[in-house]
Design a protein around this motif. Structure first.
Motif, mmCIF file in Angstrom:
data_model
loop_
_atom_site.group_PDB
_atom_site.id
_atom_site.type_symbol
_atom_site.label_atom_id
_atom_site.label_comp_id
_atom_site.label_asym_id
_atom_site.label_seq_id
_atom_site.Cartn_x
_atom_site.Cartn_y
_atom_site.Cartn_z
ATOM 1 N N LYS A 155 0.916 -1.233 -0.019
ATOM 2 C CA LYS A 155 0.329 0.187 0.199
ATOM 3 C C LYS A 155 1.093 1.541 0.489
ATOM 4 O O LYS A 155 1.869 1.338 0.651
ATOM 5 N N ASP A 293 -7.569 4.501 1.847
ATOM 6 C CA ASP A 293 -6.331 3.411 1.945
ATOM 7 C C ASP A 293 -7.021 2.546 3.226
ATOM 8 O O ASP A 293 -7.154 1.436 2.977
ATOM 9 N N VAL A 297 -6.835 -1.720 1.852
ATOM 10 C CA VAL A 297 -5.672 -2.339 3.026
ATOM 11 C C VAL A 297 -6.979 -3.585 3.823
ATOM 12 O O VAL A 297 -7.024 -4.686 3.919
ATOM 13 N N PHE A 310 3.295 -0.699 3.655
ATOM 14 C CA PHE A 310 2.478 0.956 3.836
ATOM 15 C C PHE A 310 3.647 1.453 3.690
ATOM 16 O O PHE A 310 4.224 2.183 4.396
ATOM 17 N N VAL A 325 1.089 -3.446 10.400
ATOM 18 C CA VAL A 325 1.398 -2.335 9.529
ATOM 19 C C VAL A 325 2.530 -2.008 8.890
ATOM 20 O O VAL A 325 2.882 -1.185 10.822
ATOM 21 N N LYS A 327 5.013 0.447 8.809
ATOM 22 C CA LYS A 327 5.768 2.010 7.948
ATOM 23 C C LYS A 327 7.251 1.709 7.400
ATOM 24 O O LYS A 327 7.719 1.774 7.827
#
Length: 392
Positions: A155, A293, A297, A310, A325, A327
């Motif tokens: 993502k 988003d 997801v 992400f 998730v 980052k």
């Protein structure tokens, strides 16, 4: 790095799928039961409530998306057991949700507010059931599992120029390493891939899958075109102000950067929203949906992803209630400015201190650690904003 030796420690579920987390979920079948579900979760350490605004006054495909998504959440391998809470008169029957989750083989309880005599009694019974499930789930042990049991959702959110130059290609490399070992990855946000359909279709494993790639992106493009309203010309842009400030000025630039999240692996199929692949089919998938988003997801997690990679150049704090998730950024300034929200800095690619290959291997190591229980930044902060059921 010899990825043939790589495994992760996961929870093997009755249906054979493997979880990276071990929560008890309290799932309301309708928004009217949200507060009851949340009251139960607040009283039980290890339980999470999946609050949502739907479950009634829906028809057709909109209704189907809700039913499909809530069942997929309950059946997800990161969930050990489920307590279903219904109101009793909703359009999406809590009985259907209960039976759908029960098919996964995991423990599930079911309470209906109208039948239990009100909120207080339902909460008490739900708390009792959830506590028993948590106690049982706490005895489950992680086991060594091959990378073939892992599925990673990819993502972008808050994209800037460094996303396409560093963060996305690094994610793509990590996904290539996972699929090379028989695992899976998902690429979606098809509205942000318009213009890359020839590249993606050329990677399809068969002409039939190539046709599905073209059909999926064309459908998204037509859907977007139908939503353009000449009365509001300033509301029709596909590029956000944050994207523009971050150096991404057109949807073409965004697409050419975003496609790198998929790496170079062959595309084995195109999945519908929140629909797992056919049994035994693994590799790189596309999922038909656009780029909101939370909605996208949630859909990829409904397809079975146990981890989300992400990327964000501008910075994004969001997380998901029961899926970690990770980052990732390629922007050194953003990483230093919002360090508490990040897990991985791919900025070394831009500085010349690392390559896409070396950083991809480093990210794979982090993915394996997170899959084995290491918490992400979003988990430690308590972010759960990315659970959003799509509506059409």
């Amino acid at each position: 790095m010899n990825i043939e030796t790589k495994t992760f420690k996961g929870y093997v579920r009755p249906d054979g799928r493997v979880g990276t987390r071990n929560y008890v979920a309290i799932i309301p079948s309708v928004f009217c039961a949200n507060s009851t579900a949340e009251a139960i979760a607040r009283q039980v350490n290890g339980a999470i409530a999946l609050r949502h605004p739907v479950g009634c006054t829906q028809i057709g495909y909109d209704f189907e998306l809700t039913a499909r998504t809530l069942k997929a959440m309950g059946c997800h391998p990161n969930i050990a057991a489920v307590v279903v809470i219904g109101l009793g008169c909703e359009r999406f029957s809590s009985h259907e949700l209960y039976e759908g989750i029960k098919e996964s083989g995991k423990p599930v309880a079911h309470f209906i507010i109208q039948e239990e005599g009100g909120t207080t009694t339902t909460i008490a019974k739900g708390v009792e059931a959830a506590r028993k499930f948590v106690q049982w789930a706490s005895q489950l042990k992680r086991q060594d599992c091959p990378l073939s049991e892992l599925m990673v959702a990819t993502k972008c959110g808050g994209t800037d120029a460094t996303s396409g130059l560093a963060a996305n290609p690094v994610v793509g490399k990590a996904c290539d390493l996972i699929t090379a070992q028989g695992g899976s990855a998902i690429l979606s946000e098809l509205n942000e891939l318009i213009g890359t359909e020839d590249q993606l279709a050329a990677r399809a494993v068969t002409p039939a899958v190539a046709d599905k790639v073209y059909d999926a992106i064309t459908h998204i493009e037509n859907h977007l075109q139908s939503r353009i309203d000449p009365r509001f010309p300033t509301r029709n842009a596909l590029i956000s102000p944050g994207n523009f400030v971050g150096g991404v000025s057109t949807i073409v630039e965004k697409a050419m950067g975003g496609v790198h999240k998929s790496g170079t692996s062959p595309i084995v199929d195109v999945l519908s929203y929140a629909t797992p692949p056919e049994d035994g089919k693994k590799g790189l998938f596309l999922m038909e949906y656009e780029s909101q988003d939370g909605e996208v997801v949630t859909g990829m997690i409904g397809c079975g992803a146990q981890i989300v990679a992400f990327t964000t150049g501008r910075g994004n704090p969001t997380g998901f209630p029961f899926v970690p998730v990770i980052k990732i950024t390629g922007n050194d300034h953003t990483y230093e400015h919002m360090k508490e929200n990040f897990d991985f800095n791919a900025g070394g690619v831009i500085r010349g201190e690392g390559t896409i290959d070396s950083e991809g291997e480093r990210l794979l190591d982090m993915i394996i650690r997170v899959a084995s229980g290491e918490m992400t930044a979003a988990e430690t902060i308590g972010g759960n904003e990315l659970f959003v059921i799509a509506r059409r």
